[in-house]
Design a protein around this motif. Structure first.
Motif: not given
Length: 139
Positions: A57-59, A122, A51, A53-54, A46-47
């Motif tokens: 390069t997801p979490n 997302k 915040d 986030d790219d 997820y991103h």
């Protein structure tokens, strides 16, 4: 081989090696369910655009599930950040390999869509509070 179904102990196909493996499941006290199948971790990538986030390069976080894709409810309940969030899931749309959409899944009990064998979300923060979002909380 029993094809995944338990055999009666009197069955001719029931061997001692089968009985040793099957014993824990058949020894459950009356009225209790058999032990659950081994859980497998399904990673949710997820991103959060809000915040910074790219998406490239997801979490990620795991959701344990014995088989199949997790439901929206399972993805939401295991989300690692506090607050109320809206989830959109990436999926292919149409015949072209480059045609993708972000799908809203309003049914909490529906399995989440997959994209190239992965679950990609997302995530949009609605509120930092864990309570349900209300119309009065909307900006």
């Amino acid at each position: 081989c029993s094809g995944g179904r338990p055999l009666a102990q009197g069955s001719s196909a029931y061997t001692s090696s089968h009985s040793q493996r099957a014993a824990p499941a058949t020894q459950a006290p009356a009225g209790m369910a058999s032990p659950p199948r081994q859980q497998q971790a399904k990673l949710i990538f997820y991103h959060i655009p809000g915040d910074g986030d790219d998406a490239e390069t997801p979490n990620a976080y795991p959701v344990l599930k014995p088989t199949g894709a997790p439901t929206v409810r399972e993805v939401r309940s295991k989300f690692p950040l506090p607050g109320t969030y809206h989830f959109r899931f990436k999926m292919k749309w149409g015949e072209s390999a480059s045609s993708t959409v972000w799908m809203d899944v309003p049914n909490e009990d529906a399995q989440v869509p997959m994209f190239d064998g992965k679950i990609i979300a997302k995530v949009i923060r609605i509120s930092w509070d864990n309570g349900a979002a209300t119309d009065s909380a909307a900006p």
